[in-house]
Design a protein around this motif. Structure first.
Motif, short mmCIF file in Angstrom:
data_model
loop_
_atom_site.label_atom_id
_atom_site.label_comp_id
_atom_site.label_asym_id
_atom_site.label_seq_id
_atom_site.Cartn_x
_atom_site.Cartn_y
_atom_site.Cartn_z
N VAL A 45 -11.52 -52.07 11.91
CA VAL A 45 -11.80 -51.08 10.87
C VAL A 45 -11.45 -51.65 9.50
CG1 VAL A 45 -11.10 -48.82 9.97
CG2 VAL A 45 -11.53 -49.11 12.41
N PHE A 46 -10.38 -52.43 9.43
CA PHE A 46 -9.98 -53.09 8.18
C PHE A 46 -11.08 -54.05 7.73
CE2 PHE A 46 -7.81 -56.90 6.41
CZ PHE A 46 -7.34 -56.35 5.22
N TYR A 47 -11.61 -54.86 8.65
CA TYR A 47 -12.69 -55.79 8.31
C TYR A 47 -13.96 -55.04 7.91
CZ TYR A 47 -10.14 -59.84 10.11
OH TYR A 47 -9.22 -60.83 10.32
N VAL A 69 -1.58 -52.60 3.75
CA VAL A 69 -2.58 -53.48 3.14
C VAL A 69 -2.07 -53.97 1.80
CG1 VAL A 69 -4.94 -53.62 2.26
CG2 VAL A 69 -4.47 -52.28 4.30
N SER A 70 -2.24 -55.26 1.55
CA SER A 70 -1.92 -55.85 0.24
C SER A 70 -3.03 -56.83 -0.10
CB SER A 70 -0.56 -56.54 0.27
OG SER A 70 -0.57 -57.58 1.23
N GLY A 71 -3.27 -56.99 -1.38
CA GLY A 71 -4.34 -57.88 -1.82
C GLY A 71 -3.81 -58.97 -2.72
N SER A 72 -4.61 -60.01 -2.89
CA SER A 72 -4.23 -61.10 -3.78
C SER A 72 -4.52 -60.69 -5.22
CB SER A 72 -5.00 -62.38 -3.42
OG SER A 72 -6.39 -62.18 -3.62
N SER A 73 -3.93 -61.40 -6.15
CA SER A 73 -4.07 -61.03 -7.56
C SER A 73 -5.50 -61.21 -8.05
CB SER A 73 -3.12 -61.87 -8.42
OG SER A 73 -3.40 -63.25 -8.24
N ASP A 106 -4.79 -58.67 2.80
CA ASP A 106 -4.00 -58.82 4.01
C ASP A 106 -3.63 -57.46 4.57
OD1 ASP A 106 -3.88 -61.64 3.87
OD2 ASP A 106 -2.27 -61.50 2.39
N ALA A 107 -3.56 -57.41 5.89
CA ALA A 107 -3.11 -56.19 6.56
C ALA A 107 -2.08 -56.56 7.61
CB ALA A 107 -4.27 -55.45 7.20
N ASP A 108 -0.98 -55.86 7.60
CA ASP A 108 0.04 -55.99 8.63
C ASP A 108 -0.03 -54.75 9.50
OD1 ASP A 108 1.24 -58.48 7.90
OD2 ASP A 108 2.09 -57.45 6.16
N ILE A 109 -0.35 -54.96 10.77
CA ILE A 109 -0.51 -53.85 11.72
C ILE A 109 0.62 -53.94 12.73
CG2 ILE A 109 -2.06 -52.79 13.40
CD1 ILE A 109 -4.35 -54.35 11.96
N SER A 110 1.31 -52.83 12.90
CA SER A 110 2.45 -52.80 13.80
C SER A 110 2.37 -51.54 14.66
CB SER A 110 3.75 -52.79 12.98
OG SER A 110 4.85 -52.63 13.82
N VAL A 111 2.58 -51.72 15.96
CA VAL A 111 2.61 -50.59 16.89
C VAL A 111 3.98 -50.59 17.55
CG1 VAL A 111 1.53 -49.49 18.87
CG2 VAL A 111 0.14 -50.87 17.33
N ARG A 112 4.64 -49.44 17.51
CA ARG A 112 5.98 -49.36 18.10
C ARG A 112 6.13 -48.12 18.96
NH1 ARG A 112 10.11 -46.55 15.93
NH2 ARG A 112 9.68 -45.26 14.15
N LEU A 145 5.90 -52.87 20.07
CA LEU A 145 5.00 -53.25 21.15
C LEU A 145 4.04 -54.35 20.73
CD1 LEU A 145 4.14 -49.69 22.49
CD2 LEU A 145 5.71 -51.34 23.49
N CYS A 146 3.61 -54.30 19.47
CA CYS A 146 2.61 -55.26 19.01
C CYS A 146 2.71 -55.40 17.50
CB CYS A 146 1.22 -54.77 19.41
SG CYS A 146 -0.11 -55.81 18.82
N GLU A 147 2.49 -56.61 17.03
CA GLU A 147 2.46 -56.86 15.60
C GLU A 147 1.30 -57.81 15.34
OE1 GLU A 147 5.82 -57.41 12.24
OE2 GLU A 147 6.01 -58.64 14.04
N LEU A 148 0.49 -57.48 14.35
CA LEU A 148 -0.72 -58.26 14.07
C LEU A 148 -0.87 -58.41 12.56
CD1 LEU A 148 -3.20 -59.46 15.58
CD2 LEU A 148 -4.30 -57.27 15.29
N HIS A 149 -1.13 -59.62 12.13
CA HIS A 149 -1.37 -59.89 10.71
C HIS A 149 -2.81 -60.38 10.59
CE1 HIS A 149 -0.60 -61.02 6.57
NE2 HIS A 149 -1.28 -62.14 6.82
N VAL A 150 -3.61 -59.71 9.76
CA VAL A 150 -5.00 -60.10 9.56
C VAL A 150 -5.27 -60.30 8.08
CG1 VAL A 150 -5.90 -59.04 11.66
CG2 VAL A 150 -5.73 -57.68 9.61
N ARG A 151 -6.23 -61.16 7.79
CA ARG A 151 -6.60 -61.46 6.41
C ARG A 151 -8.11 -61.35 6.28
NH1 ARG A 151 -4.18 -66.32 3.00
NH2 ARG A 151 -2.74 -64.66 2.49
#
Length: 156
Positions: free
Chosen positions: A62-64, A113-117, A123-129, A137-143
């Motif tokens: 969904v982020f992409y 979500v964070s973006g470059s200048s 970038d998105a940091d996705i975490s499921v706990r 349970l899961c950690e995912l970093h996507v760009r």
């Protein structure tokens, strides 16, 4: 004094053998029960981790699809709490169905979500706990790389 006959000796030997056999099977069954309980626990943990990974991958998709934003997140994850397009949280019940944050919520997925200048990367940091066990349970970093509007492939 009473003498012990051969029949009485055999019956007492049989009872001792029977008690030893029962004792052996009782110990073996207790070990098997512990193994089955451990196998069930491992299976439940693995299932939760697999489901967490699937949900994190869905959030990454969904982020992409949203061009490196959370723009499409509320459509794909109804009931998600979003904050200004930079953060989102989704709560799941025991069956991994989306629910409201409250008594039914057992697991939580957060997307930051964070973006470059210069705006070319996002970038998105996705975490499921698991909220009950307080474990990740899961950690995912996507760009996401936004294509430059001036760059194009020239045709020959």
């Amino acid at each position: 004094m009473k003498s012990v006959t051969g029949t009485q000796r055999r019956s007492s030997l049989f009872l001792i053998e029977l008690m030893i056999s029962i004792f052996f099977f009782a110990i073996a069954s207790s070990v098997c029960i512990q193994l089955f309980a451990e196998a069930r626990r491992i299976t439940e943990e693995t299932t939760a981790e697999n489901q967490a990974l699937l949900q994190a991958q869905s959030a990454a998709s969904v982020f992409y699809a949203g061009g490196g934003t959370l723009q499409l997140f509320p459509e794909s994850f109804p009931g998600a709490d979003t904050a200004g397009g930079t953060w989102a949280a989704v709560f799941f019940d025991e069956n991994w169905k989306i629910c409201e944050n409250g008594t039914e919520a057992v697991r939580q997925m957060t997307v930051s979500v964070s973006g470059s200048s210069d705006g070319t990367f996002s970038d998105a940091d996705i975490s499921v706990r698991d909220m009950e066990k307080d474990t990740k349970l899961c950690e995912l970093h996507v760009r996401y790389h936004a294509p430059d509007e001036n760059s194009h492939i020239s045709e020959r």
